[in-house]
Design an enzyme around this catalytic site. Sequence first.
Site, PDB file in Angstrom:
ATOM      1  N   LYS A  18      65.861  47.496 -29.148  1.00 44.97           N
ATOM      2  CA  LYS A  18      66.016  48.943 -29.368  1.00 44.97           C
ATOM      3  C   LYS A  18      65.150  49.381 -30.540  1.00 44.97           C
ATOM      4  O   LYS A  18      65.398  48.996 -31.674  1.00 44.97           O
ATOM      5  CB  LYS A  18      67.463  49.317 -29.664  1.00 44.97           C
ATOM      6  CG  LYS A  18      67.641  50.848 -29.664  1.00 44.97           C
ATOM      7  CD  LYS A  18      68.889  51.312 -30.363  1.00 44.97           C
ATOM      8  CE  LYS A  18      68.742  51.458 -31.839  1.00 44.97           C
ATOM      9  NZ  LYS A  18      67.867  52.568 -32.301  1.00 44.97           N
TER      10      LYS A  18
ATOM     11  N   THR B 174      71.055  47.241 -45.547  1.00 43.50           N
ATOM     12  CA  THR B 174      72.111  46.284 -45.848  1.00 43.50           C
ATOM     13  C   THR B 174      73.460  46.811 -45.380  1.00 43.50           C
ATOM     14  O   THR B 174      74.301  46.064 -44.877  1.00 43.50           O
ATOM     15  CB  THR B 174      72.123  45.992 -47.361  1.00 43.50           C
ATOM     16  OG1 THR B 174      70.919  45.275 -47.686  1.00 43.50           O
ATOM     17  CG2 THR B 174      73.317  45.149 -47.764  1.00 43.50           C
TER      18      THR B 174
ATOM     19  N   GLU C  24      67.542  41.024 -41.497  1.00 50.25           N
ATOM     20  CA  GLU C  24      66.502  41.292 -42.496  1.00 50.25           C
ATOM     21  C   GLU C  24      66.813  42.671 -43.042  1.00 50.25           C
ATOM     22  O   GLU C  24      66.618  43.663 -42.371  1.00 50.25           O
ATOM     23  CB  GLU C  24      65.127  41.204 -41.829  1.00 50.25           C
ATOM     24  CG  GLU C  24      64.018  40.890 -42.811  1.00 50.25           C
ATOM     25  CD  GLU C  24      63.430  42.154 -43.386  1.00 50.25           C
ATOM     26  OE1 GLU C  24      63.969  42.638 -44.405  1.00 50.25           O
ATOM     27  OE2 GLU C  24      62.449  42.658 -42.829  1.00 50.25           O
TER      28      GLU C  24
ATOM     29  N   CYS D 195      60.879  47.479 -46.892  1.00 51.21           N
ATOM     30  CA  CYS D 195      62.069  46.842 -47.461  1.00 51.21           C
ATOM     31  C   CYS D 195      61.705  45.937 -48.630  1.00 51.21           C
ATOM     32  O   CYS D 195      62.501  45.733 -49.530  1.00 51.21           O
ATOM     33  CB  CYS D 195      62.812  46.064 -46.392  1.00 51.21           C
ATOM     34  SG  CYS D 195      61.739  45.065 -45.373  1.00 51.21           S
TER      35      CYS D 195
ATOM     36  N   GLU E 171      68.214  51.007 -53.083  1.00 49.83           N
ATOM     37  CA  GLU E 171      66.968  51.126 -52.353  1.00 49.83           C
ATOM     38  C   GLU E 171      66.710  52.601 -52.047  1.00 49.83           C
ATOM     39  O   GLU E 171      67.570  53.289 -51.523  1.00 49.83           O
ATOM     40  CB  GLU E 171      67.070  50.329 -51.050  1.00 49.83           C
ATOM     41  CG  GLU E 171      65.769  50.239 -50.306  1.00 49.83           C
ATOM     42  CD  GLU E 171      65.848  49.294 -49.109  1.00 49.83           C
ATOM     43  OE1 GLU E 171      66.886  49.279 -48.442  1.00 49.83           O
ATOM     44  OE2 GLU E 171      64.864  48.584 -48.858  1.00 49.83           O
TER      45      GLU E 171
END
Lengths: 286, 488
Positions: B195, B249, B269, B303, B400
């Site tokens: 996807k 995350t 990941e 990332c 992040e």
Amino acid sequence: MAERLAIRKTYKLYIGGAFPRSESGRSYPVSTPDGDLLAHAARASRKDLRDGVSAARKAVPGWSGATAYNRGQVVYRIAEMLDGRRDQFAAEVAAAEGVHTSAALAQVDAAIDRLVWYAGWADKFAQVVGGTNPVAGPYFNFSIPEPTGVVGVLAPQSSSLLGLVSVFAPVIVTGNATVVVTSQDRPLPAVSLSEVLATSDLPDGVLNILTGITAELAPWLASHKDVNAIDISGAARGLRADLQQAAADNVKRVFLDPDESWEAEPGLRRLTAFVETKTVWHPVGL
Amino acid sequence: MAKKSTAKPDRPTPVFEYAPAPESREIGRLKPSYQIFVDGAFRDGSGEAVKTINPADEQPLAEVSEAGPADVDDAVRAARRAHTEVWGPMAGRDRAKYLFRIARAIQERARELAVLESLDNGKPIKESRDVDVPTAAAHFFYYAGWADKLGYAGFGPNPRSIGVAGQVIPWNFPLLMAAWKIAPALAAGNTVVLKPAETTPLTALTLAEIIAEADVPAGVVNIVAGGPAIGQALVEHNGIDKIAFTGSTEVGKLIQRSAAGTGKRLSLELGGKAANIVFEDAPLDQAVEGIVNGIFFNQGHVCCAGSRLLVQESIADEVVAALERRLTTLRLGDPLDKNTDIGAINSAAQLARIHEMADTGTAEGAERWSPPCELPARGFWFPPTVFTGVSQASRIAREEIFGPVLSVLTFRTPGEAVEKANNTPYGLSAGIWTEKGSRILWMANQLRAGVVWANTFNRFDPASPFGGYKESGFGREGGRHGLEAYLG
């Protein structure tokens, strides 16, 4: 003349290189498979478990920073110490597992040999699973395995010594520190093993051993934020999904291998389960 | 930072004016509508038809027919059948040939894919052209070669595939992430349902076209466009054996929880907050280029971006001044222009998130700076932004941002640098800048991160394992290590 009255041993926890009772003051009876009382083992609490984790965390920098050669020697030293007490362990395994002493002795020998086998991996493992990567550019690039950190281990329920050794040896030989929850009903050989560890040059806190009720301790281990990975193979089937779920709180690595054929050579699986691959790049040029 | 020059560098008078140098959008062969790819055929999904827009001007690019849960069922069923009947039993050398075909076709259609990627994602054409597309092709080429050599990969003499992999990828490197997921899975004999991200489905669906033209057997690769609900339906589907996820995350934890007790294999990941550490003996010009590349590559939608600059106190003012000077020369604008350095933010939602985080930085007392920079009137844009005087506790140093926002912190000793760098739940990547070899190796050893770039940053290669420590996930993509996630 009357037979000499035996001195009975007190079975305690092993945390940070010391042998405390449970801070909770609790114990629980441990019997042979036939129902004869063997001893009252310490029943570790959540607080004991957290003490174990913090002892392990303190031990991580020194142990993971030790040379692989040094770690190999220490694990080999555990084998030496265990070998010197074969008869004692054979008796304890026989009592714990309800097997004949000769069968128990074979297990002790296999446990010693397993330690020797893993000890030898310490300074070869990185060569086998790491290496340089031929990237398409002017860079030197290599990957190495590094310890994951603090690993929680739920030891096998049936194999009180060989199983136990088979699950903790790969964890520590790769540089991790660990908190091991022993077999609930067969904990005594593990407690005696902590005496072996204490005389094996293994730094305090690298391996912490807790006895108690697995289902009570396991959820705290699985949800503990300062535990990086957990081996849940020793948990009852019905408990595993909850532990896996709790482990997600800090993206723990979860290892599950219900295979308990401890006699076979283990292969690399448990060595690769608790390491992280680090890849380093540097330009090449004048 | 203790003392910081308050003088703002002006935009230097350019020696040459840049004329516009846009790549033609025709090269992207944009179609009016795109369909999902299930069991070897393109079809309309049972979900909604949504417009995917160009983030650089907010204009619709194409209509995408999204999958519904029934399509996920069909895709998983097709993948299962393909695994059992065709792809699993197939000789490795034949799987290899299909993968080589895909690699070659990506190379042949590289310009088209690059333009399409820049249109859909907003990234500069120089990046999609020079990084995304060639690296995607290289990934297929690399893993193609593994398909008939799995027994030599160090996972036992007779390694086996896992089965059907459900794969969910993000919008920051749409084609490249698809390649990272599909190539190793197929090489190892698995089949996949992938996807793509909802805002960037076009290159993945074009990859489906390439896969169909390569005559890859039906059901081996299925691509279902859709939003988070379809991603959830896929990863929670009982018919898959393996989940591979790249994304935040937060979502990674949800997936790990949902996979509990299912026996599915999992690789994650996830996010990062990389420290890029500059020592006083670093080659400063190169370091500044590395800092810029570390955080402004792909608008910081990376990332492993070097979003925390840790600079040694003695050179902090000098580095920040040099960095600000360099940033005034960056060119922000049309992603299709070959001179563009900074493209568009991928979506309105992401732009709002970046604004919110940047405002938090100001509110928490950090000093904010951006070069004089005119933003286009339409589209989603955010100027390169540098925060100085950032405390470790600040949200912009901990969370992040996934945007072109750099937080600058300082340190005095290598030990302090390590402590600050590791003071994060993440552990994806890190950078080290110093001329001293022994220090590089010591630092590389101390940093808890899966990828360490020394005197470089943001390099990627199919032969090089990539992945995180701690809450940046587990499993590796790339290299021999990348096979492990797809072998039983």
